[in-house]
Design a protein around this motif. Structure first.
Motif, short mmCIF file in Angstrom:
data_model
loop_
_atom_site.label_atom_id
_atom_site.label_comp_id
_atom_site.label_asym_id
_atom_site.label_seq_id
_atom_site.Cartn_x
_atom_site.Cartn_y
_atom_site.Cartn_z
N ARG A 142 0.28 -11.74 5.02
CA ARG A 142 0.58 -10.31 5.05
C ARG A 142 1.51 -10.00 6.22
NH1 ARG A 142 -3.90 -5.59 5.93
NH2 ARG A 142 -2.40 -3.97 6.40
N ARG B 13 6.39 -3.85 14.63
CA ARG B 13 5.52 -2.67 14.74
C ARG B 13 4.44 -2.69 13.65
NH1 ARG B 13 2.80 0.65 14.06
NH2 ARG B 13 2.79 2.91 14.25
N THR B 14 4.86 -3.02 12.41
CA THR B 14 3.91 -3.06 11.30
C THR B 14 2.91 -4.18 11.49
OG1 THR B 14 5.89 -2.60 10.02
CG2 THR B 14 3.84 -2.79 8.80
N LEU C 19 5.03 -11.42 5.67
CA LEU C 19 5.74 -10.61 4.69
C LEU C 19 6.24 -9.32 5.33
CD1 LEU C 19 6.42 -10.60 1.66
CD2 LEU C 19 4.36 -9.27 1.31
N GLU C 20 5.38 -8.70 6.14
CA GLU C 20 5.75 -7.42 6.76
C GLU C 20 6.94 -7.60 7.69
OE1 GLU C 20 1.42 -5.20 6.57
OE2 GLU C 20 1.99 -6.36 8.33
N LYS D 83 -21.96 -3.63 13.21
CA LYS D 83 -22.89 -3.45 12.10
C LYS D 83 -23.98 -4.53 12.14
CE LYS D 83 -20.81 -1.81 8.39
NZ LYS D 83 -19.95 -2.08 7.26
N ASN E 43 -9.23 -15.65 3.51
CA ASN E 43 -8.92 -14.31 3.99
C ASN E 43 -7.98 -14.37 5.19
OD1 ASN E 43 -9.20 -11.61 3.64
ND2 ASN E 43 -10.92 -11.44 5.07
N ALA F 268 10.78 -2.71 13.56
CA ALA F 268 9.84 -2.03 12.65
C ALA F 268 8.87 -3.04 12.07
CB ALA F 268 10.61 -1.33 11.54
N ARG G 236 -11.56 -3.73 12.45
CA ARG G 236 -12.51 -4.06 11.40
C ARG G 236 -13.49 -5.12 11.89
NH1 ARG G 236 -10.12 -4.58 5.72
NH2 ARG G 236 -9.64 -2.49 6.40
N GLU H 237 -5.61 -3.13 13.15
CA GLU H 237 -6.56 -2.78 12.09
C GLU H 237 -7.57 -3.90 11.88
OE1 GLU H 237 -6.12 -3.27 7.52
OE2 GLU H 237 -4.44 -2.19 8.42
N THR I 195 -4.63 -14.99 4.03
CA THR I 195 -4.06 -13.78 3.45
C THR I 195 -3.47 -12.88 4.53
OG1 THR I 195 -5.91 -13.93 1.92
CG2 THR I 195 -4.54 -11.96 1.80
#
Lengths: 249, 112
Positions: B42, B85-86, B45-46, B104, B35, B82, B97, B93, B38
């Motif tokens: 990610r 920024r992404t 790639l962004e 939790k 994960n 940009a 999480r 995020e 990944t």
């Protein structure tokens, strides 16, 4: 894979060729030709539909194995949507669930030898990602009206900087569908190509071919993980984009 | 022996300890490591897509106004920004999480 003269002959990309299934050998792909890609898309819909129709038709209190599979998948996506898009995102659960089912079946059915992986084509993943992008943007405008445009304006920002920051925000909004589709397509493409490359080494190496064969088993296991994980990631990102459109910032 | 909680008999304490042993432990398994990989992919790639998209917009504007390489440079930089920024949004995020995950498990711990 080895041809008549022996030696190593590796052609990892031929598995991704789209061929019309009817008509003359080597006929060109036209607008309405039924290709191997279409065949596997049909299979995805049929198998996915059958699983849920047959699995859910029992409606037993103590679920059978098949019913458990459908319940686990349904519950998994339902929780995902609720956690990432909130309660008012549940309205869009059916389409997200459909998307998830289609992608997971495309990825997993593509792992069957001699099958065709629909999601290895950027044309397919880009269509899915664009669909999500257009829908989510439309939802944003329907829910917030022109106010949705303020999504591109960072909060508490001095006016002169806005000239610079608004284009950056807009470009980064358009990065989404591109990275969304490339991630899924490239992951499926790369995994299958790697498997084919290793497969090409097995036969020419005779007894030494056990080594690449063993590697293939390992990579295949990883590919199963990737197939499921990529379906999950595609769906979870859809939920996150939907959440942005529903609640903004 | 086991530490007893208030109002717990020896037997109850032993049952509780046996139950705790049966609970799946939170460990970093292969899937979690994957994960992390990944997420790394990610972000990469962004970043690349952001720069590429900016450059593509700039290049097309240059074609339109035949002003190479004015817009290419400008939008290339904007696209990179940009992308960053992404990536920052992704990182935010992820941390959100993670913190909600620990919240939790804290709540779970309190329940027991």
């Amino acid at each position: 894979m080895a041809d008549k003269e022996g030696g190593i002959h590796i052609d990892p990309m031929s598995q991704f060729l789209i061929k019309p299934l009817f008509g003359k050998e080597g006929a060109a792909v036209e607008l309405f030709s039924y290709t191997n890609s279409s065949l596997w898309m049909t299979l995805i819909v049929v198998v996915g539909g059958l699983l849920f129709v047959v699995g859910a038709s029992g409606r037993a209190v103590v679920p059978t194995r098949l019913q458990s599979v459908t319940e686990v998948l349904y519950d998994f996506v339902r929780k995902m949507v609720r956690e990432n898009a909130g309660e008012d995102g549940m309205k869009y659960f059916p389409i997200i669930f459909t998307l998830f089912t289609f992608i997971i079946f495309a990825n997993v059915l593509g792992l069957i030898p001699y099958s065709f992986t629909v999601t290895s084509h950027l044309a397919v993943t880009a269509t899915l990602a664009l669909g999500v992008f257009v829908t989510v943007t439309a939802i944003g405008f329907m829910k917030h009206g022109a106010h949705f445009l303020s999504f591109f304006v960072p909060k508490d920002c001095p006016a002169p900087l806005l000239i610079l920051l608004v284009p950056i925000e807009i470009i980064s909004y358009f990065v989404r569908p591109i990275s969304h589709s490339i991630r899924l397509g490239a992951n499926m493409l790369a995994g299958h190509a790697v498997l084919k490359v290793f497969a090409g080494f097995v036969a020419p190496l005779y007894i030494g071919g056990a080594l690449p064969l063993g590697m293939m088993v390992g990579i295949y296991g990883l590919e199963v993980l990737v197939a499921v994980l990529q379906a999950y990631i595609f769906t979870v990102l859809t939920c996150i984009y939907l959440n942005d459109a529903l609640h903004m910032h | 022996m086991t530490e007893k909680r208030d109002g717990e008999s020896e037997l109850q304490a032993r049952i509780r300890r046996a139950r705790d042993d049966l609970e799946p432990k939170r460990t970093t398994n292969a899937a979690e490591k994957y994960n992390a990989l990944t997420i790394a992919w990610r972000m990469t790639l962004e970043l690349v897509v952001g720069t590429g998209l900016g450059a593509a917009i700039g290049w097309s504007l240059d074609e339109l106004f035949s002003s190479k390489p004015l817009f290419l440079i400008g939008f290339g930089i904007l696209g990179f920004a940009a992308g960053v920024r992404t990536v920052m949004a992704t990182a935010q995020e992820m941390s959100r999480r993670n913190s909600s995950d620990t919240d939790k498990s804290d709540a779970d711990a309190k329940d027991q």
